[in-house]
Design a protein around this motif. Structure first.
Motif, PDB file in Angstrom:
ATOM      1  N   VAL A 101      31.849  38.255  39.614  1.00  0.00           N
ATOM      2  CA  VAL A 101      31.791  36.947  39.943  1.00  0.00           C
ATOM      3  C   VAL A 101      31.698  36.845  41.648  1.00  0.00           C
ATOM      4  O   VAL A 101      30.962  36.007  42.106  1.00  0.00           O
ATOM      5  CB  VAL A 101      32.816  36.053  39.601  1.00  0.00           C
ATOM      6  N   ASN A 102      32.607  37.742  42.243  1.00  0.00           N
ATOM      7  CA  ASN A 102      32.558  37.717  43.686  1.00  0.00           C
ATOM      8  C   ASN A 102      31.510  38.116  44.250  1.00  0.00           C
ATOM      9  O   ASN A 102      31.134  37.548  45.482  1.00  0.00           O
ATOM     10  CB  ASN A 102      33.576  38.536  44.180  1.00  0.00           C
ATOM     11  N   GLY A 103      30.967  38.983  43.767  1.00  0.00           N
ATOM     12  CA  GLY A 103      29.397  39.434  44.386  1.00  0.00           C
ATOM     13  C   GLY A 103      28.439  38.674  43.958  1.00  0.00           C
ATOM     14  O   GLY A 103      27.090  38.842  44.476  1.00  0.00           O
ATOM     15  N   GLY A 104      28.601  37.458  43.346  1.00  0.00           N
ATOM     16  CA  GLY A 104      27.342  36.435  43.138  1.00  0.00           C
ATOM     17  C   GLY A 104      26.516  36.859  41.985  1.00  0.00           C
ATOM     18  O   GLY A 104      25.497  36.425  41.858  1.00  0.00           O
ATOM     19  N   ALA A 109      42.091  36.072  26.287  1.00  0.00           N
ATOM     20  CA  ALA A 109      40.529  35.737  26.621  1.00  0.00           C
ATOM     21  C   ALA A 109      40.709  34.877  27.995  1.00  0.00           C
ATOM     22  O   ALA A 109      41.501  34.135  28.099  1.00  0.00           O
ATOM     23  CB  ALA A 109      39.646  35.187  25.826  1.00  0.00           C
ATOM     24  N   PHE A 110      39.999  35.288  29.198  1.00  0.00           N
ATOM     25  CA  PHE A 110      39.961  34.451  30.211  1.00  0.00           C
ATOM     26  C   PHE A 110      38.646  34.406  30.755  1.00  0.00           C
ATOM     27  O   PHE A 110      37.918  35.157  30.982  1.00  0.00           O
ATOM     28  CB  PHE A 110      40.819  35.700  31.275  1.00  0.00           C
ATOM     29  N   LEU A 111      38.356  33.133  31.455  1.00  0.00           N
ATOM     30  CA  LEU A 111      37.242  32.643  32.006  1.00  0.00           C
ATOM     31  C   LEU A 111      37.449  32.681  33.490  1.00  0.00           C
ATOM     32  O   LEU A 111      38.327  32.276  34.098  1.00  0.00           O
ATOM     33  CB  LEU A 111      36.872  31.357  31.716  1.00  0.00           C
ATOM     34  N   LEU A 112      36.494  33.663  34.232  1.00  0.00           N
ATOM     35  CA  LEU A 112      36.633  33.589  35.622  1.00  0.00           C
ATOM     36  C   LEU A 112      35.391  33.090  36.233  1.00  0.00           C
ATOM     37  O   LEU A 112      34.402  32.964  35.737  1.00  0.00           O
ATOM     38  CB  LEU A 112      36.368  35.212  35.899  1.00  0.00           C
ATOM     39  N   ASN A 113      35.713  32.390  37.409  1.00  0.00           N
ATOM     40  CA  ASN A 113      34.758  31.634  38.326  1.00  0.00           C
ATOM     41  C   ASN A 113      34.877  31.552  39.791  1.00  0.00           C
ATOM     42  O   ASN A 113      36.441  32.031  39.934  1.00  0.00           O
ATOM     43  CB  ASN A 113      34.397  30.404  37.719  1.00  0.00           C
ATOM     44  N   THR A 114      34.442  31.086  40.688  1.00  0.00           N
ATOM     45  CA  THR A 114      34.922  31.015  42.121  1.00  0.00           C
ATOM     46  C   THR A 114      35.284  29.694  42.418  1.00  0.00           C
ATOM     47  O   THR A 114      35.925  29.367  43.513  1.00  0.00           O
ATOM     48  CB  THR A 114      33.738  31.213  43.129  1.00  0.00           C
ATOM     49  N   GLN A 115      34.927  28.510  41.577  1.00  0.00           N
ATOM     50  CA  GLN A 115      35.225  27.272  42.154  1.00  0.00           C
ATOM     51  C   GLN A 115      36.665  26.536  41.346  1.00  0.00           C
ATOM     52  O   GLN A 115      37.503  25.888  42.198  1.00  0.00           O
ATOM     53  CB  GLN A 115      34.409  26.473  41.492  1.00  0.00           C
ATOM     54  N   LYS A 116      37.126  26.820  40.117  1.00  0.00           N
ATOM     55  CA  LYS A 116      38.242  26.161  39.861  1.00  0.00           C
ATOM     56  C   LYS A 116      39.185  27.031  38.973  1.00  0.00           C
ATOM     57  O   LYS A 116      38.816  27.934  38.145  1.00  0.00           O
ATOM     58  CB  LYS A 116      37.763  25.155  38.600  1.00  0.00           C
ATOM     59  N   GLY A 117      40.699  26.714  39.205  1.00  0.00           N
ATOM     60  CA  GLY A 117      41.582  27.677  38.572  1.00  0.00           C
ATOM     61  C   GLY A 117      42.856  27.593  39.310  1.00  0.00           C
ATOM     62  O   GLY A 117      42.911  27.711  40.574  1.00  0.00           O
ATOM     63  N   PRO A 148      38.848  34.592  46.928  1.00  0.00           N
ATOM     64  CA  PRO A 148      39.339  35.387  45.652  1.00  0.00           C
ATOM     65  C   PRO A 148      38.560  34.549  44.422  1.00  0.00           C
ATOM     66  O   PRO A 148      37.988  33.377  44.472  1.00  0.00           O
ATOM     67  CB  PRO A 148      40.835  34.594  45.547  1.00  0.00           C
ATOM     68  N   VAL A 149      38.758  35.340  43.287  1.00  0.00           N
ATOM     69  CA  VAL A 149      38.013  35.059  41.976  1.00  0.00           C
ATOM     70  C   VAL A 149      39.222  33.876  41.442  1.00  0.00           C
ATOM     71  O   VAL A 149      40.276  34.485  41.030  1.00  0.00           O
ATOM     72  CB  VAL A 149      37.541  35.904  41.488  1.00  0.00           C
ATOM     73  N   LYS A 150      38.546  32.898  40.852  1.00  0.00           N
ATOM     74  CA  LYS A 150      39.756  32.045  40.027  1.00  0.00           C
ATOM     75  C   LYS A 150      39.694  32.127  38.542  1.00  0.00           C
ATOM     76  O   LYS A 150      38.430  32.359  38.007  1.00  0.00           O
ATOM     77  CB  LYS A 150      39.662  30.668  40.387  1.00  0.00           C
ATOM     78  N   ILE A 151      40.696  32.156  37.762  1.00  0.00           N
ATOM     79  CA  ILE A 151      40.941  32.267  36.562  1.00  0.00           C
ATOM     80  C   ILE A 151      40.790  30.630  35.832  1.00  0.00           C
ATOM     81  O   ILE A 151      41.736  29.946  36.200  1.00  0.00           O
ATOM     82  CB  ILE A 151      42.194  32.763  35.959  1.00  0.00           C
ATOM     83  N   MET A 152      39.632  30.461  35.489  1.00  0.00           N
ATOM     84  CA  MET A 152      39.484  28.864  34.954  1.00  0.00           C
ATOM     85  C   MET A 152      40.354  28.507  34.141  1.00  0.00           C
ATOM     86  O   MET A 152      40.795  27.484  34.117  1.00  0.00           O
ATOM     87  CB  MET A 152      37.842  28.725  34.628  1.00  0.00           C
TER      88      MET A 152
END
Length: 340
Positions: free
Chosen positions: A125-128, A171-179, A15-19
């Motif tokens: 993000v999920n696809g790298g 506005a929303f920041l997306l990443n894979t690590q934190k959220g 899953p992709v996280k909303i930082m």
């Protein structure tokens, strides 16, 4: 890595996280139920600019800056931005994001644009393809009236089926690590056109698209409506909500007990004269940042199906007497807190 689910959905293996996220609203939005949850209330509808369109760009730029700051990042850290608005050529987004100097893709889905932006951003993000993505949307009451209906100076009377375009941006920041909240999956909507031509009745235009996407999402994810704490549409308003229930009932899907519409929540129906409710790209975006994500992060809601809705008309199509097609995109949100 197979992540396709059913006919139209994606279930992310990671899953992709909303930082972080931010929401900026105008004076009317600040006076409504979500006012105390906004990151910034701008009393001046012009935002110190010379015209409504420049004002809207400032709303989006400011929301993006706040989201980046809350994520403890710099604008240089953001790999890509996916943003949208209601104006021709996406001028609110493009002029606003230009000042942030972030690689940018314009996204258009009318009032469903935040659903499209989150979906595309999450896939990226999920696809790298990016480690940090900014998604956002804006709208402005005055710029929308000027674009799609009548300029404010015309003084036209609004029917009770009309909605009030929200002034603001999210506005929303997306990443894979934190959220604390994650995007578990998405359902891409199909364009639906039931022949409605009234630009003052957006709820009737969009209800079929919302019903179709919700039904397909539940089917693809093999979920029952009651398994979501909330199924939240964008801006159907009171007119569109009734039609949504009727359409889903025909397919034996009952969401009456756990349905919420952003357009019906963002303003106070008793004290704020907005007729059928709120609308615009910022309607869903502000509600997502101010209300929905905090409730998921706190554990009050565990699973939410967020379904922004959009009417795909333009000045040209409306003046040519065309019908108003619509679309809705679903985003499955749930708690993403790391286990300690």
């Amino acid at each position: 890595m197979q992540q396709m689910k059913g006919k139209q959905s994606i279930l992310f293996q990671e899953p992709v996280k909303i930082m972080s996220h931010a929401c900026v609203g105008g004076k009317k939005e600040g006076e409504g139920p979500i006012g105390k949850h906004l990151d910034l209330i701008v009393d001046d509808p012009m935002f110190g600019k010379e015209n409504w369109e420049e004002s809207e760009s400032s709303f989006l730029k400011t929301a993006g800056e706040i989201a980046i700051r809350k994520g403890k990042k710099k604008k240089e850290d953001v790999r890509m931005a996916f943003c949208g608005d209601l104006l021709g050529q996406l001028i609110a987004s493009s002029f606003g994001i230009a000042e942030l100097e972030i690689p940018y893709y314009g996204v258009y889905g009318a009032c469903s644009s935040i659903g499209a932006a989150l979906s595309i951003g999450a896939m990226t993000v999920n696809g790298g393809f990016a480690d940090l993505v900014l998604t956002g949307c804006s709208s402005h009451f005055a710029s929308a009236e000027k674009e799609f209906r009548f300029p404010l100076g015309y003084g036209s009377q609004r029917p009770y089926s009309a909605t009030w375009t929200v002034t603001g941006a999210g506005a929303f920041l997306l990443n894979t690590q934190k959220g604390d909240v994650q995007i578990r999956g998405i359902t891409t909507g199909k364009i639906k056109d039931y022949g409605v031509q009234d630009p003052f009745n957006m709820g009737a235009c969009m209800a079929p698209a919302a019903a179709d996407t919700i039904y397909q999402s539940l089917l693809d994810f093999e979920m029952k409506p009651e398994e979501f704490d909330q199924i939240i549409t964008g801006d159907l308003g009171s007119v569109g909500q009734k039609l949504l229930f009727e359409l889903l009932d025909e397919n034996h899907k009952d969401i009456k007990k756990n349905h919420m519409d952003c357009g019906m929540q963002i303003f106070d129906a008793g004290s704020q004269d907005t007729h059928a409710g709120g609308s615009g790209c910022a309607c869903s975006a502000l509600m997502l940042s101010a209300v929905i994500l905090p409730k998921i992060a706190s554990g009050e809601w565990k699973k939410v199906l967020f379904v922004p809705t959009g009417a795909l008309l333009s000045q040209v199509s409306a003046n040519e007497g065309r019908t108003i097609p619509a679309i809705a995109h679903a985003v499955w949100l749930e708690s993403g807190k790391e286990k300690k």
